[in-house]
Design a protein around this motif. Structure first.
Motif, mmCIF file in Angstrom:
data_model
loop_
_atom_site.group_PDB
_atom_site.id
_atom_site.type_symbol
_atom_site.label_atom_id
_atom_site.label_comp_id
_atom_site.label_asym_id
_atom_site.label_seq_id
_atom_site.Cartn_x
_atom_site.Cartn_y
_atom_site.Cartn_z
ATOM 1 N N VAL A 24 28.044 19.183 14.422
ATOM 2 C CA VAL A 24 26.796 18.454 14.184
ATOM 3 C C VAL A 24 26.057 19.115 13.017
ATOM 4 C CG1 VAL A 24 25.571 19.857 15.944
ATOM 5 C CG2 VAL A 24 24.661 17.603 15.310
ATOM 6 N N TRP A 25 25.377 18.302 12.227
ATOM 7 C CA TRP A 25 24.500 18.834 11.178
ATOM 8 C C TRP A 25 23.173 19.246 11.804
ATOM 9 C CZ3 TRP A 25 26.210 20.059 6.543
ATOM 10 C CH2 TRP A 25 27.260 19.356 5.969
ATOM 11 N N ASP A 26 22.741 20.466 11.539
ATOM 12 C CA ASP A 26 21.451 20.939 12.037
ATOM 13 C C ASP A 26 20.373 20.541 11.022
ATOM 14 O OD1 ASP A 26 19.223 22.290 12.930
ATOM 15 O OD2 ASP A 26 20.331 24.112 13.477
ATOM 16 N N VAL A 27 19.899 19.304 11.138
ATOM 17 C CA VAL A 27 18.977 18.773 10.113
ATOM 18 C C VAL A 27 17.629 19.499 10.111
ATOM 19 C CG1 VAL A 27 19.959 16.490 9.675
ATOM 20 C CG2 VAL A 27 18.507 16.815 11.686
ATOM 21 N N TYR A 74 24.838 25.059 7.901
ATOM 22 C CA TYR A 74 23.997 24.038 8.535
ATOM 23 C C TYR A 74 24.767 23.202 9.568
ATOM 24 C CZ TYR A 74 21.100 25.248 4.561
ATOM 25 O OH TYR A 74 20.370 25.938 3.640
ATOM 26 N N LYS A 75 26.009 23.626 9.840
ATOM 27 C CA LYS A 75 26.804 22.905 10.841
ATOM 28 C C LYS A 75 26.988 23.786 12.071
ATOM 29 C CE LYS A 75 29.953 20.842 7.432
ATOM 30 N NZ LYS A 75 31.357 20.919 6.972
ATOM 31 N N HIS A 76 26.977 23.163 13.241
ATOM 32 C CA HIS A 76 27.369 23.872 14.460
ATOM 33 C C HIS A 76 28.545 23.108 15.057
ATOM 34 C CE1 HIS A 76 23.604 25.905 14.013
ATOM 35 N NE2 HIS A 76 22.882 24.850 14.327
ATOM 36 N N THR A 77 29.590 23.842 15.399
ATOM 37 C CA THR A 77 30.712 23.158 16.047
ATOM 38 C C THR A 77 30.301 22.790 17.475
ATOM 39 O OG1 THR A 77 31.694 25.139 16.982
ATOM 40 C CG2 THR A 77 32.353 24.561 14.727
ATOM 41 N N PHE A 78 30.985 21.793 18.023
ATOM 42 C CA PHE A 78 30.649 21.351 19.379
ATOM 43 C C PHE A 78 30.851 22.471 20.405
ATOM 44 C CE2 PHE A 78 31.418 16.567 18.321
ATOM 45 C CZ PHE A 78 30.196 16.543 17.661
ATOM 46 N N LYS A 79 31.690 23.461 20.060
ATOM 47 C CA LYS A 79 31.891 24.581 20.988
ATOM 48 C C LYS A 79 30.676 25.511 21.021
ATOM 49 C CE LYS A 79 36.875 24.673 21.156
ATOM 50 N NZ LYS A 79 37.898 24.608 20.128
ATOM 51 N N GLU A 80 29.870 25.451 19.953
ATOM 52 C CA GLU A 80 28.729 26.378 19.874
ATOM 53 C C GLU A 80 27.454 25.810 20.499
ATOM 54 O OE1 GLU A 80 29.556 28.454 15.530
ATOM 55 O OE2 GLU A 80 28.608 26.490 15.585
ATOM 56 N N ILE A 81 27.465 24.528 20.815
ATOM 57 C CA ILE A 81 26.217 23.908 21.268
ATOM 58 C C ILE A 81 26.304 23.506 22.739
ATOM 59 C CG2 ILE A 81 25.611 22.996 18.987
ATOM 60 C CD1 ILE A 81 26.631 20.215 20.033
ATOM 61 N N GLU A 82 25.131 23.349 23.334
ATOM 62 C CA GLU A 82 25.063 22.733 24.665
ATOM 63 C C GLU A 82 24.620 21.292 24.442
ATOM 64 O OE1 GLU A 82 22.180 22.746 28.565
ATOM 65 O OE2 GLU A 82 22.211 24.564 27.352
ATOM 66 N N TRP A 83 25.431 20.341 24.901
ATOM 67 C CA TRP A 83 25.087 18.931 24.721
ATOM 68 C C TRP A 83 23.901 18.564 25.597
ATOM 69 C CZ3 TRP A 83 27.506 14.949 21.857
ATOM 70 C CH2 TRP A 83 28.634 15.359 21.135
ATOM 71 N N LEU A 84 23.036 17.732 25.063
ATOM 72 C CA LEU A 84 21.951 17.144 25.849
ATOM 73 C C LEU A 84 22.114 15.632 25.791
ATOM 74 C CD1 LEU A 84 18.916 19.198 24.451
ATOM 75 C CD2 LEU A 84 20.144 19.604 26.601
ATOM 76 N N SER A 85 21.420 14.929 26.658
ATOM 77 C CA SER A 85 21.342 13.480 26.496
ATOM 78 C C SER A 85 20.723 13.212 25.121
ATOM 79 C CB SER A 85 20.450 12.897 27.598
ATOM 80 O OG SER A 85 19.920 11.656 27.176
ATOM 81 N N PRO A 86 21.210 12.191 24.382
ATOM 82 C CA PRO A 86 20.613 11.939 23.057
ATOM 83 C C PRO A 86 19.096 11.734 23.151
ATOM 84 C CG PRO A 86 22.165 10.173 23.676
ATOM 85 C CD PRO A 86 22.304 11.269 24.690
ATOM 86 N N ILE A 87 18.631 11.110 24.218
ATOM 87 C CA ILE A 87 17.194 11.069 24.531
ATOM 88 C C ILE A 87 17.017 12.017 25.722
ATOM 89 C CG2 ILE A 87 15.226 9.624 25.191
ATOM 90 C CD1 ILE A 87 16.389 8.788 22.531
ATOM 91 N N PRO A 88 16.573 13.255 25.473
ATOM 92 C CA PRO A 88 16.520 14.211 26.580
ATOM 93 C C PRO A 88 15.521 13.804 27.664
ATOM 94 C CG PRO A 88 16.469 15.350 24.466
ATOM 95 C CD PRO A 88 16.273 13.883 24.178
ATOM 96 N N ARG A 89 14.459 13.106 27.274
ATOM 97 C CA ARG A 89 13.449 12.672 28.244
ATOM 98 C C ARG A 89 12.832 11.367 27.737
ATOM 99 N NH1 ARG A 89 10.837 14.836 33.253
ATOM 100 N NH2 ARG A 89 9.280 13.230 33.566
ATOM 101 N N THR A 90 12.951 10.320 28.533
ATOM 102 C CA THR A 90 12.375 9.033 28.131
ATOM 103 C C THR A 90 10.869 9.039 28.389
ATOM 104 O OG1 THR A 90 13.009 8.239 30.325
ATOM 105 C CG2 THR A 90 14.434 7.636 28.498
ATOM 106 N N PRO A 91 10.091 8.255 27.633
ATOM 107 C CA PRO A 91 8.635 8.227 27.858
ATOM 108 C C PRO A 91 8.248 7.622 29.210
ATOM 109 C CG PRO A 91 9.265 6.747 26.052
ATOM 110 C CD PRO A 91 10.494 7.481 26.457
ATOM 111 N N LYS A 92 9.045 6.748 29.719
ATOM 112 C CA LYS A 92 8.781 6.200 31.059
ATOM 113 C C LYS A 92 10.111 6.108 31.796
ATOM 114 C CE LYS A 92 7.094 2.038 29.525
ATOM 115 N NZ LYS A 92 7.349 2.053 28.068
ATOM 116 N N ASN A 93 10.066 5.605 33.020
ATOM 117 C CA ASN A 93 11.318 5.458 33.776
ATOM 118 C C ASN A 93 12.342 4.675 32.966
ATOM 119 O OD1 ASN A 93 10.033 6.706 35.874
ATOM 120 N ND2 ASN A 93 10.395 5.075 37.359
#
Ligand code: MG
Length: 300
Positions: A24-27, A74-93
């Motif tokens: 992933v690119w660490d923007v 500026y790149k992290h390999t997938f082995k170096e990161i902990e995946w999160l949900s692309p939206i870690p927390r939605t504004p409502k249910n």
């Protein structure tokens, strides 16, 4: 653009997948070091609320990194990161549509899909990541079931949205598993408890911007449990289209950037099998949707 959220060095970050690499690119790091743009969002929800500008700004950051001295920093390999949900927390249910595929409505015991949208919600505390190991909650349910679904991610605040304008409010799409405790769903006279146990809303792996998916109604949805195909559907069979879902929901609730709508599941859930077959510790569920990827979770 395929975006993901992740944790690196204890920080919650986001960025686009590096093309043809498992990285992933660490923007945020690119912007901080190279100061490419006058400003850049610090969270993914702030980003998607900018609409397509977010995609363009992100591309500019990646271009600048590629032209810099050492792009690899500026790149992290997938082995170096902990995946999160692309939206870690939605504004409502998380808003969910029930029985939006005729064949699924039938396997759940109904004659056909309902005439009007069937809507329920899941708590945002149920959100989990791709590759996460999820609890089967054996002390609370003996009927945990999977539901592979196309998830719509809203990018713009709106209410009373006409059907013809609905896609203006979409940022992109991801994959959701609307995990359901069937026994809790029927024990209490609503779905909220049976739909909200921790870990019962994995989303991911990527949030794909809508320019890559011009028509969300031509996508195959395949769910495998321990390698066995259980659901093999297509979003063309939705009874209510994505545009109808957005329009109808927004008549009653204001949609906000980062809101997620789960669009319903095709036939093939565990409850519809003979005999009904639910998830157990040790099981692995993989949901694949064309153009997005595969959401994988194991259960313990
Ligand atoms: Mg569902």
């Amino acid at each position: 653009m395929k975006l993901l959220s992740f944790k690196f060095d204890g920080q919650v970050k986001f960025g686009p997948k590096v093309k043809k690499e498992e990285a992933v690119w660490d923007v945020l790091a690119i912007q901080e070091t190279l100061q490419v743009l006058p400003s850049f969002p610090s969270t993914i929800i702030e980003g998607i609320s900018l609409g397509f500008d977010f995609v363009e700004q992100t591309r500019k950051l990646v271009d600048a990194a590629q032209k810099s001295e050492n792009a690899d920093q500026y790149k992290h390999t997938f082995k170096e990161i902990e995946w999160l949900s692309p939206i870690p927390r939605t504004p409502k249910n998380i808003m969910c549509i029930g029985k939006n595929y005729n064949e699924h409505a039938k396997e759940m015991g109904a004659d056909a899909a309902p005439e009007h949208l069937m809507v329920f919600t899941k708590s945002p505390t149920a959100i989990a990541a791709d590759e996460a190991t999820l609890p089967v909650h054996a002390n609370k349910t003996s009927m945990l079931d999977y539901e592979g679904e196309l998830a719509v991610v809203i990018g713009k605040r709106g209410k009373e949205i006409p059907k013809g304008m609905a896609y203006d409010y979409v940022f992109g799409y991801t994959i959701g598993n609307d995990l359901t405790a069937r026994d809790l769903q029927s024990k209490h006279k609503q779905f909220f408890l049976g739909k909200s146990l921790e870990g019962t809303c994995p989303l991911g792996p990527y949030l794909v911007s809508k320019d890559e998916i011009p028509d969300p109604h031509v996508l195959s949805v395949v769910t495998k449990v321990n390698g066995e195909v259980r659901q093999n559907g297509s979003t063309k069979d939705m009874m209510f289209s994505v545009a109808e879902l957005i329009s109808t929901l927004s008549q009653h609730v204001t949609l906000e950037p980062g809101d997620v709508i789960l669009t319903g599941t095709p036939a093939g859930v565990g409850k519809g099998m003979t005999p009904p077959t639910f998830l157990n510790a040790g099981d692995e569920v993989k949901i694949s949707i064309e153009g997005i990827g595969t959401l994988t979770n194991r259960f313990a």
